[in-house]
Design an enzyme around this catalytic site. Structure first.
Site, short mmCIF file in Angstrom:
data_model
loop_
_atom_site.label_atom_id
_atom_site.label_comp_id
_atom_site.label_asym_id
_atom_site.label_seq_id
_atom_site.Cartn_x
_atom_site.Cartn_y
_atom_site.Cartn_z
CG ASP A 195 -88.90 32.38 -4.03
OD1 ASP A 195 -88.70 33.72 -3.96
OD2 ASP A 195 -88.14 31.66 -4.73
CG HIS A 235 -85.49 34.37 -3.57
ND1 HIS A 235 -86.11 35.08 -4.49
CD2 HIS A 235 -84.24 34.26 -4.12
CE1 HIS A 235 -85.39 35.26 -5.69
NE2 HIS A 235 -84.30 34.56 -5.46
CD GLU A 291 -81.47 35.07 -8.03
OE1 GLU A 291 -81.39 35.32 -9.34
OE2 GLU A 291 -82.81 34.54 -7.51
CD1 TRP A 339 -77.32 29.00 -7.96
CD2 TRP A 339 -78.33 30.02 -9.63
NE1 TRP A 339 -77.28 30.13 -7.63
CE2 TRP A 339 -78.23 30.89 -8.82
CE3 TRP A 339 -78.96 30.17 -10.75
CZ2 TRP A 339 -78.55 32.17 -8.85
CZ3 TRP A 339 -79.49 31.72 -10.93
CH2 TRP A 339 -79.34 32.47 -9.97
CE1 TYR A 350 -80.97 26.29 -12.68
CE2 TYR A 350 -82.22 28.30 -12.84
CZ TYR A 350 -81.45 27.51 -12.18
OH TYR A 350 -80.86 27.96 -10.93
C1 ACM Z 1 -81.81 30.38 -8.69
O1 ACM Z 1 -82.05 29.86 -9.75
N1 ACM Z 1 -82.12 31.62 -8.10
C2 ACM Z 1 -81.33 29.30 -7.75
#
Ligand code: ACM
Ligand code: ZN
Length: 546
Positions: A200, A273, A337, A403, A428
């Site tokens: 990440d 990321h 993202e 997600w 989550y």
């Molecule tokens: C995520 O929570 N960005 C997959």
């Protein structure tokens, strides 16, 4: 004669059923698909042997696990393991029977006063039968003479094949020894898929010998944000932070997981990321850098350049190593993202869009993932990614992890692609589980135990035909605000226990009061093994969330 036998059978069956004990003496999480508890107990004595009917090494290893459990928890000396004996009495019999069930994870566990028998068509089911047997033993350390196992007949199998738990080791690194514990806890709850988030913006955590700077530079960040980010007043700790797994560590983790019937699905994030990778190899970015591993949390504009061939060469080199280290059929490539601003301004990315007739940057992301999918498929593996991989067109064989709500899952399953449900609203485990005033700092949200217990992984919007593409669900554990292993345990349990019941037990048998009653025993087990669970729901003065 046949009628007589039939009626005798009926009478016997009625006796068994009438002796169902609902006093809760057997507290198993996740709840078995069916259980009839009988009268009396099987008592453990040093004279017992473990009998297997097979030379299968995996089954022998599982027999060894019984001994390890008895030794570790009850200070009991190991029982002899024999092969092929037909003497049932005074034995724990492990019976591998190909014809038992088509589900390799299903098993039958019979406990009588005289013997215990576990039957499955595969070692996976035998392993789960043993996990259930362990939960029928006392939750705390006891003298062996006090160990009695309630007579019962259990027929059990999971509802879903993907029973996942994730861990982000980039925002905060978790030592190998903890990962092994994490796997043990998963096995205890019959969870079978460990999603290992290895790269990440804040750190690259896996050694790739071909690209040594990934760990020499990319595994290090100069400092870390303290508390929540504030534009005007952000505080940093001033301390360099680093950590990564060597390839030997990874091999040990993968083997340890396999011995517990857990598949490790590695995640290598792309194209976003990726700041840690860019800090090591700045030529992978659109601007060429320089870049730094991130010291705060969030989403960053600098991503891998989709216009350069060298980006794909690098990723294929990394994935080749990943595929050699992880035997999982799925390889997770992230995909979430990924801001498109750098691609928009990059002549090479724009040239790629022209050459490939791509209408916009979303289609460029789709091109990126499809190209990586081809490579992964060529190595005999399958690609899975976060639901952003739907944007600009889904790669032909890709599975989707939904997600941002259920929509991604509904869309992908509607296109007959496999999906794993992990919506932020329910799955989550970095969200608050209690009162924000008294809980440790978390990223946000509110997902108390009962909410995750009530989660239904098959979205109501899916037709029965498309519902079969839902492989299961997964709890995600992002560690921005979890700096220690104890904090991870606190956020994950007991919520992962609730998720395990969602994923394993029949939908019709979901019953929160029953779960909470059984969890009282599970919590004693947590205490016994030193698992730092969140006690909120088990304490008398439960605080209400506002
Ligand atoms: C995520 O929570 N960005 C997959
Ligand atoms: Zn570019």
């Amino acid at each position: 004669m046949m009628n007589f036998i039939k009626s005798r059978l009926t009478v016997t069956l009625m006796i068994i059923i009438s002796s169902i004990n609902t006093s809760g003496a057997v507290n198993i999480v996740p709840a078995p698909a069916s259980m009839i508890s009988g009268k009396g107990y099987f008592r453990l004595t040093p004279k017992i042997s473990i009998i297997t009917n097979t030379g299968n090494k995996a089954v022998k290893d599982i027999a060894g696990l019984i001994n390890r459990h008895l030794t570790e928890f009850y200070n009991f000396s190991a029982l002899p393991i024999e092969n092929g004996s037909t003497e049932k009495n005074g034995s724990i019999i492990i019976n591998l029977d190909e014809n038992y069930s088509t589900n390799p994870e299903g098993y039958k566990l019979t406990v009588t006063k005289n013997y215990i028998e576990i039957c499955s068509s595969a070692p996976n089911g035998i392993f789960y039968g043993i996990q259930t047997l362990f939960q029928m033993m006392p939750p705390e350390k006891k003298e062996i003479s006090k160990i009695k196992i309630k007579c019962a007949k259990i027929e059990d199998y999971p509802r879903f094949s993907w029973r996942g738990l994730h861990l982000d080791v980039c925002r905060h690194f978790m030592p190998k020894e903890f990962i092994l514990k994490y796997l043990d806890y998963m096995a205890m709850h019959k969870l079978n898929t460990f999603h290992f988030h290895l790269t990440d913006d804040q750190g690259w955590r896996i050694e790739i010998k071909k690209y040594p700077l990934l760990t020499q530079i990319g595994a290090v960040r100069s400092e870390t944000l303290v508390g929540r980010y504030s534009k005007d007043n952000a505080v940093y700790d001033g301390t360099p932070y680093s950590g990564f797994y060597t390839q030997e560590d990874i091999k040990e983790i993968v083997k340890y997981a396999a011995e517990r019937y857990i598949t490790v699905v590695p995640e290598i994030e792309m194209p976003g990321h990726a700041l840690a990778a860019l800090s090591a190899y700045p030529e992978l970015g659109c601007t060429g850098g320089p870049y730094k591993s991130a010291t705060k949390w969030g989403v960053f504009d600098d991503v891998m350049c989709a216009g350069k061939e060298s980006t794909f060469k690098f990723l294929e080199g990394v994935l080749e190593v990943i595929i050699s280290l992880f035997p999982s059929s799925y390889i997770h490539v992230g995909g979430d993202e990924c801001p498109k601003v750098r691609w928009h301004d990059c002549p090479l990315c724009q040239q790629r869009m022209k050459d490939e007739s791509l209408a916009d940057e979303h289609q460029l992301q789709s091109y990126f993932i499809q190209r990586i999918e081809k490579f992964i498929n060529g190595k005999g593996r399958k690609l899975i990614g976060w639901d952003e991989i739907l944007e600009g067109g889904l790669a032909p064989n890709a599975a989707v992890m939904s997600w941002r709500g259920e929509e991604g899952g509904i869309s992908a399953a509607g296109q007959q692609h496999f999906v794993v449900m992990t919506p932020g609203s329910h799955c989550y485990l970095d969200h608050y589980q209690g009162d924000k005033e008294t809980e440790p700092l978390a990223i946000g949200g509110y997902t108390p135990l009962e909410k995750i217990y009530g989660y239904e992984p098959v979205p109501a919007a899916l037709s029965a035909e498309n519902a079969r593409f839902v492989m299961g669900a997964q709890g995600n554990v992002w560690t921005e605000y979890m700096a220690s292993t104890a904090h991870v345990e606190y956020m994950v349990y007991p919520r992962a226990a609730a998720l395990s019941e969602v994923l394993w037990s029949p939908k019709e048998s979901r019953d929160y009061p029953s779960f909470m009653k059984r969890m009282k025993t599970m919590v004693k087990r947590y205490k016994n093994i030193g698992l730092n669970y969140c006690p909120n729901e088990f304490s008398k003065s439960k605080k209400k969330h506002d």
